[in-house]
Design a protein around this motif. Sequence first.
Motif, short mmCIF file in Angstrom:
data_model
loop_
_atom_site.label_atom_id
_atom_site.label_comp_id
_atom_site.label_asym_id
_atom_site.label_seq_id
_atom_site.Cartn_x
_atom_site.Cartn_y
_atom_site.Cartn_z
N ILE A 71 -7.40 -6.81 -8.48
CA ILE A 71 -6.90 -7.78 -7.51
C ILE A 71 -7.94 -8.88 -7.36
O ILE A 71 -9.07 -8.61 -6.97
CB ILE A 71 -6.62 -7.13 -6.13
N ARG A 72 -7.55 -10.11 -7.69
CA ARG A 72 -8.50 -11.22 -7.67
C ARG A 72 -7.91 -12.40 -6.89
O ARG A 72 -6.75 -12.76 -7.07
CB ARG A 72 -8.84 -11.67 -9.09
N SER A 73 -8.74 -13.00 -6.02
CA SER A 73 -8.40 -14.23 -5.30
C SER A 73 -7.03 -14.15 -4.66
O SER A 73 -6.21 -15.07 -4.76
CB SER A 73 -8.45 -15.43 -6.27
N SER A 74 -6.75 -13.07 -3.97
CA SER A 74 -5.42 -12.84 -3.41
C SER A 74 -5.47 -12.58 -1.91
O SER A 74 -6.51 -12.20 -1.37
CB SER A 74 -4.76 -11.64 -4.12
N ASP A 75 -4.34 -12.79 -1.27
CA ASP A 75 -4.20 -12.54 0.15
C ASP A 75 -4.01 -11.04 0.36
O ASP A 75 -2.98 -10.48 -0.02
CB ASP A 75 -2.99 -13.31 0.70
N MET A 76 -5.01 -10.39 0.97
CA MET A 76 -4.96 -8.95 1.18
C MET A 76 -4.87 -8.60 2.66
O MET A 76 -5.27 -7.51 3.08
CB MET A 76 -6.19 -8.29 0.55
N SER A 77 -4.34 -9.52 3.46
CA SER A 77 -4.29 -9.32 4.91
C SER A 77 -3.41 -8.14 5.30
O SER A 77 -3.59 -7.56 6.38
CB SER A 77 -3.82 -10.59 5.61
N ASN A 78 -2.45 -7.77 4.45
CA ASN A 78 -1.56 -6.65 4.76
C ASN A 78 -2.05 -5.33 4.18
O ASN A 78 -1.36 -4.32 4.28
CB ASN A 78 -0.15 -6.93 4.22
N LEU A 79 -3.22 -5.35 3.58
CA LEU A 79 -3.71 -4.17 2.88
C LEU A 79 -4.85 -3.53 3.65
O LEU A 79 -5.91 -4.12 3.83
CB LEU A 79 -4.19 -4.55 1.48
N SER A 80 -4.65 -2.31 4.13
CA SER A 80 -5.69 -1.57 4.83
C SER A 80 -6.10 -0.31 4.08
O SER A 80 -7.09 0.33 4.45
CB SER A 80 -5.21 -1.18 6.24
N ARG A 81 -5.35 0.01 3.02
CA ARG A 81 -5.66 1.25 2.29
C ARG A 81 -5.21 1.10 0.84
O ARG A 81 -4.13 0.59 0.55
CB ARG A 81 -4.94 2.44 2.93
N ILE A 82 -6.08 1.52 -0.07
CA ILE A 82 -5.71 1.63 -1.48
C ILE A 82 -5.75 3.11 -1.80
O ILE A 82 -6.83 3.70 -1.94
CB ILE A 82 -6.67 0.83 -2.38
N GLU A 83 -4.58 3.72 -1.88
CA GLU A 83 -4.50 5.17 -2.07
C GLU A 83 -3.71 5.48 -3.33
O GLU A 83 -2.62 4.98 -3.54
CB GLU A 83 -3.84 5.83 -0.86
N SER A 84 -4.29 6.31 -4.17
CA SER A 84 -3.62 6.70 -5.42
C SER A 84 -4.25 7.99 -5.94
O SER A 84 -5.47 8.13 -5.94
CB SER A 84 -3.75 5.60 -6.47
N ASN A 85 -3.41 8.90 -6.40
CA ASN A 85 -3.90 10.15 -6.96
C ASN A 85 -4.25 10.02 -8.44
O ASN A 85 -4.81 10.96 -9.02
CB ASN A 85 -2.86 11.26 -6.78
N THR A 86 -3.92 8.87 -9.04
CA THR A 86 -4.15 8.69 -10.48
C THR A 86 -5.12 7.56 -10.80
O THR A 86 -5.59 7.45 -11.93
CB THR A 86 -2.82 8.41 -11.20
N LEU A 87 -5.45 6.72 -9.82
CA LEU A 87 -6.27 5.54 -10.07
C LEU A 87 -7.67 5.91 -10.55
O LEU A 87 -8.36 6.72 -9.94
CB LEU A 87 -6.36 4.70 -8.79
N LYS A 88 -8.10 5.26 -11.66
CA LYS A 88 -9.42 5.51 -12.22
C LYS A 88 -10.34 4.30 -12.14
O LYS A 88 -11.56 4.45 -12.01
CB LYS A 88 -9.30 5.97 -13.68
N ASN A 89 -9.78 3.10 -12.25
CA ASN A 89 -10.59 1.88 -12.28
C ASN A 89 -10.04 0.87 -11.28
O ASN A 89 -8.86 0.51 -11.34
CB ASN A 89 -10.58 1.28 -13.69
N LEU A 90 -10.91 0.40 -10.39
CA LEU A 90 -10.50 -0.55 -9.35
C LEU A 90 -11.45 -1.73 -9.32
O LEU A 90 -12.67 -1.56 -9.28
CB LEU A 90 -10.49 0.13 -7.97
N THR A 91 -10.89 -2.95 -9.36
CA THR A 91 -11.66 -4.18 -9.27
C THR A 91 -11.02 -5.07 -8.20
O THR A 91 -9.82 -5.34 -8.26
CB THR A 91 -11.67 -4.94 -10.61
N GLU B 78 0.82 -1.21 0.00
CA GLU B 78 0.00 0.00 0.00
C GLU B 78 0.86 1.26 0.00
O GLU B 78 0.49 2.27 -0.61
CB GLU B 78 -0.97 0.01 1.18
N LYS B 79 2.03 1.21 0.64
CA LYS B 79 2.93 2.38 0.62
C LYS B 79 3.51 2.58 -0.77
O LYS B 79 3.57 3.70 -1.29
CB LYS B 79 4.05 2.19 1.64
N HIS B 80 3.95 1.46 -1.38
CA HIS B 80 4.54 1.56 -2.71
C HIS B 80 3.49 1.94 -3.76
O HIS B 80 3.82 2.59 -4.75
CB HIS B 80 5.21 0.23 -3.08
#
Length: 450
Positions: A179-199, A164-166
């Motif tokens: 992001i599909r069928s993945s281990d997201m236990s370390n992810l608490s935030r999806i932050e991006s100034n450019t992101l337009k499409n998220l699945t 999430e930092k990177h």
Amino acid sequence: MDAAGVDRLSDLTDCLLHAILSRLKARQVVQTCVLSSRWRRLWLAVPCLDIDGGEDQEEEDEEERHKKLDDFVDNLLLCRSTCASSPLHTLRVSVASPRPLWRRLHHDRGSSICAAHTRWVSRGLESSPAVLEVRGIKLPSFASGTHRLTKLVLQDVILHKDFEKHLFAWLTLLQDLEIRSSDMSNLSRIESNTLKNLTVEAGTIFNFEVIAPRLASLHLAVQFRGLRAFSVTVQEAPDLVQASLRLLDNPLPAKEYPFVFQQDPTLLPPMLCRFLCSLSNVRSLELSGFRDMAQHISPPPPPGVPWPAEYQFQIMVPGSDKSAPCPILQAILDEEHDRLPMFRNLRTLVLEQCEIGDNIQTLCSFLHNTPALEKLTLKNCECQNVPSSSASNILEMGFMTSSLSLIQIQYDDRDDHEGQGTRQVDNVVTMVEKNMPVTAMIHVTKVRKN
């Protein structure tokens, strides 16, 4: 070559040949260098590399096979990063295996092989691709090689602890993230100034907030069985055009199924309501799988009577012999869960495989919050036509979607046991015709699926 022995394929331009090579696996691309001198260095400039790690087996010869593959991939990526005359557009690194990634990581030999797969991605990033697709691999750090990355597709991966930092610091051009069928236990935030499409689909942990001011589309698919946590919110997204939330199966009470559902099921309605509240600016919304998943603790009010603020719900197994289940859409409309906001920009609403309540009262309640709605689509939705003197027209309940001009009712005939599906469609059509504004055009479409 043709019948006259003329090599017409080699007469094609480099641009066309590169487009052809981009559809081959990496090993096949390199093998083309033996065709002729025309092809000798052509593979070095191919815009797409598709590296397939294949299946990892336990046999001894398989370990030797992987060593050869590892050497090939390392040499391939080294040559591509140092000798290529054009930038790499797409890098695909895929490792298909019958064993889950986490299980492979817990074996000594499997751990070393997985480390090699991770190294492939790191080495591939040295070519600075614009698109990166990774499957079945533990993701490396994104400390370099991402300055051109605009699309990232992850399937069956384990995210790096600093992902999430990177994501925010290094992926400064990223527009598409899947992001599909993945281990997201370390992810608490999806932050991006450019992101337009998220699945995000079919993970076991949905416990993050989305901070993306340019977000235009958001799609979540939640697999309840095995779900460990659901808590998703979206910070202000003024340009959000479309969003969807699919519930892929029914939640099961943790008391009865402790190993398949680990979150307190009574928290689901408020969490779902919280998520929908964060989408108040959306213009097109699709909800799928919102069936009967809640049980009345107190008797429900008769049709047409407002739901009291103190009304309580409890998740139950659909089909239980207990009191009649309540549609989860109605549960999230409860005052206790802060109600839904006004979706003032919502123009299109799609409900698929949803229980819309006796006499479509749940649907009617939901539509109170969509004053600008123009198009409503109901796909394989269910309702019960319950005769009641207290059932009232929704216009008398303050129905405000006066701009509604088109209602599409779609259904298919799969699993139509003893005509139950046909009866459900008839119920929905009857109640829609009775309760919706007369200015709305109604289309009923039968879709046959194989």
